[in-house]
Design an enzyme around this catalytic site. Structure first.
Site, PDB file in Angstrom:
ATOM      1  N   SER A  90      66.737 115.432 -26.047  1.00 37.94           N
ATOM      2  CA  SER A  90      66.333 115.403 -27.454  1.00 37.94           C
ATOM      3  C   SER A  90      67.152 114.399 -28.238  1.00 37.94           C
ATOM      4  CB  SER A  90      66.492 116.792 -28.076  1.00 37.94           C
ATOM      5  OG  SER A  90      65.644 117.708 -27.442  1.00 37.94           O
ATOM      6  N   GLY A  94      65.253 122.650 -25.299  1.00 40.69           N
ATOM      7  CA  GLY A  94      65.544 123.051 -23.925  1.00 40.69           C
ATOM      8  C   GLY A  94      66.618 122.197 -23.297  1.00 40.69           C
ATOM      9  N   CYS A  95      66.727 120.968 -23.716  1.00 39.80           N
ATOM     10  CA  CYS A  95      67.723 120.054 -23.163  1.00 39.80           C
ATOM     11  C   CYS A  95      68.210 119.158 -24.285  1.00 39.80           C
ATOM     12  CB  CYS A  95      67.126 119.206 -22.037  1.00 39.80           C
ATOM     13  SG  CYS A  95      68.237 117.901 -21.476  1.00 39.80           S
ATOM     14  N   PHE A  96      69.391 119.426 -24.798  1.00 39.27           N
ATOM     15  CA  PHE A  96      69.823 118.653 -25.951  1.00 39.27           C
ATOM     16  C   PHE A  96      70.074 117.188 -25.653  1.00 39.27           C
ATOM     17  CE2 PHE A  96      74.040 121.184 -25.554  1.00 39.27           C
ATOM     18  CZ  PHE A  96      74.548 120.382 -24.546  1.00 39.27           C
TER      19      PHE A  96
END
Length: 123
Positions: free
Chosen positions: A63, A58-60
């Site tokens: 991550s 959802g949010c690189f």
């Protein structure tokens, strides 16, 4: 009124079709030769012992930062980008429009002797 999901996907809860996806471009984004945080190369070829894992998320940014914090020194390099879409080399704005079919992803290059795929996925 549009739902939050519709707003996040450029006005639709359905994935764009290949025929309606944005055109994109042939040129890939230029990146630095070495990773700012890890100091290792940003692109392969990778050392023979390394493995590559690409995960949609959802949010690189979150991550990627999570991978840097994993213990054991097994993370060799990371990179963020877009995966699985119809639009070649999309920009952030294009992906945000919902008209590329792409998702945010992080590539993690790691040494399986120091950290396992399962341990990466657990974080």
């Amino acid at each position: 009124a549009a739902s939050p999901l519709e707003c996040a996907m450029g006005g639709s809860e359905k994935m764009v079709s290949k025929a309606k996806a944005l055109k994109g471009r042939k040129e890939k984004m230029r990146i630095s030769k070495h990773h700012y945080v890890l100091g290792n190369p940003m692109e392969g070829p990778w050392p023979a012992a390394m493995r590559v894992l690409v995960m949609a998320s959802g949010c690189f940014w979150g991550s990627e930062k999570g991978a840097w914090r994993l213990p054991g020194g097994g993370i060799h390099s990371t990179a963020v980008g877009y995966a699985a879409g119809f639009t070649p080399n999309p920009t952030y704005e294009e992906v945000s429009s919902g008209r590329t079919g792409s998702t945010e992803a992080v590539q993690i290059v790691f040494d399986p002797e120091k950290i396992s795929t399962a341990d990466i996925l657990r974080w």
